[in-house]
Design a protein around this motif. Structure first.
Motif, PDB file in Angstrom:
ATOM      1  N   PHE A   1       0.834  -1.207   0.000  1.00 41.50           N
ATOM      2  CA  PHE A   1       0.000   0.000   0.000  1.00 41.50           C
ATOM      3  C   PHE A   1       0.862   1.247   0.000  1.00 41.50           C
ATOM      4  N   ASP A   2       0.342   2.306  -0.627  1.00 41.52           N
ATOM      5  CA  ASP A   2       1.167   3.494  -0.833  1.00 41.52           C
ATOM      6  C   ASP A   2       0.994   4.570   0.226  1.00 41.52           C
ATOM      7  N   ASP A   3      -0.133   4.646   0.913  1.00 39.13           N
ATOM      8  CA  ASP A   3      -0.266   5.706   1.915  1.00 39.13           C
ATOM      9  C   ASP A   3      -0.367   5.125   3.328  1.00 39.13           C
TER      10      ASP A   3
ATOM     11  N   TYR B   1      -2.483   5.613   5.760  1.00 45.08           N
ATOM     12  CA  TYR B   1      -3.791   5.209   6.260  1.00 45.08           C
ATOM     13  C   TYR B   1      -4.166   3.804   5.770  1.00 45.08           C
ATOM     14  N   ALA B   2      -3.840   3.473   4.550  1.00 44.64           N
ATOM     15  CA  ALA B   2      -4.104   2.125   4.042  1.00 44.64           C
ATOM     16  C   ALA B   2      -3.214   1.104   4.752  1.00 44.64           C
TER      17      ALA B   2
ATOM     18  N   HIS C   1      -2.746  12.466  11.040  1.00 39.76           N
ATOM     19  CA  HIS C   1      -3.544  13.523  10.426  1.00 39.76           C
ATOM     20  C   HIS C   1      -3.164  14.880  11.002  1.00 39.76           C
TER      21      HIS C   1
ATOM     22  N   ARG D   1      -3.258  13.578   2.797  1.00 37.04           N
ATOM     23  CA  ARG D   1      -4.516  12.845   2.716  1.00 37.04           C
ATOM     24  C   ARG D   1      -4.502  11.916   1.516  1.00 37.04           C
ATOM     25  N   PRO D   2      -5.185  10.787   1.634  1.00 30.24           N
ATOM     26  CA  PRO D   2      -5.324   9.916   0.466  1.00 30.24           C
ATOM     27  C   PRO D   2      -6.088  10.639  -0.651  1.00 30.24           C
ATOM     28  N   ARG D   3      -5.800  10.278  -1.887  1.00 24.34           N
ATOM     29  CA  ARG D   3      -6.422  10.947  -3.033  1.00 24.34           C
ATOM     30  C   ARG D   3      -7.933  10.745  -3.084  1.00 24.34           C
ATOM     31  N   ASN D   4      -8.409   9.619  -2.596  1.00 24.18           N
ATOM     32  CA  ASN D   4      -9.838   9.332  -2.706  1.00 24.18           C
ATOM     33  C   ASN D   4     -10.642   9.777  -1.485  1.00 24.18           C
ATOM     34  N   LEU D   5     -10.063  10.570  -0.596  1.00 24.76           N
ATOM     35  CA  LEU D   5     -10.773  11.071   0.575  1.00 24.76           C
ATOM     36  C   LEU D   5     -11.567  12.306   0.185  1.00 24.76           C
TER      37      LEU D   5
ATOM     38  N   ASP E   1     -13.271  15.223   5.037  1.00 32.43           N
ATOM     39  CA  ASP E   1     -12.274  15.151   6.094  1.00 32.43           C
ATOM     40  C   ASP E   1     -12.919  15.586   7.406  1.00 32.43           C
TER      41      ASP E   1
END
Length: 110
Positions: free
Chosen positions: A26-28, A30-31, A87, A93-97, A100
């Motif tokens: 996973f790249d970020d 949070y994942a 945070h 932030r993840p791109r798909n968020l 917030d």
């Protein structure tokens, strides 16, 4: 019963392996946190159930149940605190968020 216990232990080990793979792939942040907490907790629960079936000692079974309950209770709290600290520190932030809810202006703040 030993075959069932062996299958549960193998499934638990596979979930822990998937968690490790998720940490690597996973790249970020949070994942990665999500992968580490969910799969590792589930894997531990399966391994503990399998070990409980294998064990003959009542005291060891009680210890496994207590450890499992404590892990299931404390892991979500710890992961939430880690994600919140990341945070607040300004981790991207993840791109798909899209919403917030932890931002200073509330859920609609961008």
């Amino acid at each position: 019963m030993n075959a069932v216990a062996d299958v549960l232990i193998c499934l638990g080990c596979f979930l822990v392996f998937l968690a490790a793979l998720g940490l690597h792939r996973f790249d970020d942040l949070y994942a990665r946190i999500h992968s580490a907490s969910k799969a590792t907790s589930g894997g531990f629960v399966l391994v503990a159930i399998g070990a409980t079936i294998h064990l003959n000692s009542a005291a060891a079974r009680v210890e496994l149940v207590v450890a499992t309950v404590l892990l299931v209770i404390t892991t979500p709290v710890g992961v939430h605190l880690l994600a919140r600290a990341a945070h607040r520190r300004g981790n991207p932030r993840p791109r798909n968020l899209s919403i917030d809810e932890l931002s200073t202006g509330g859920p609609d703040h961008e």
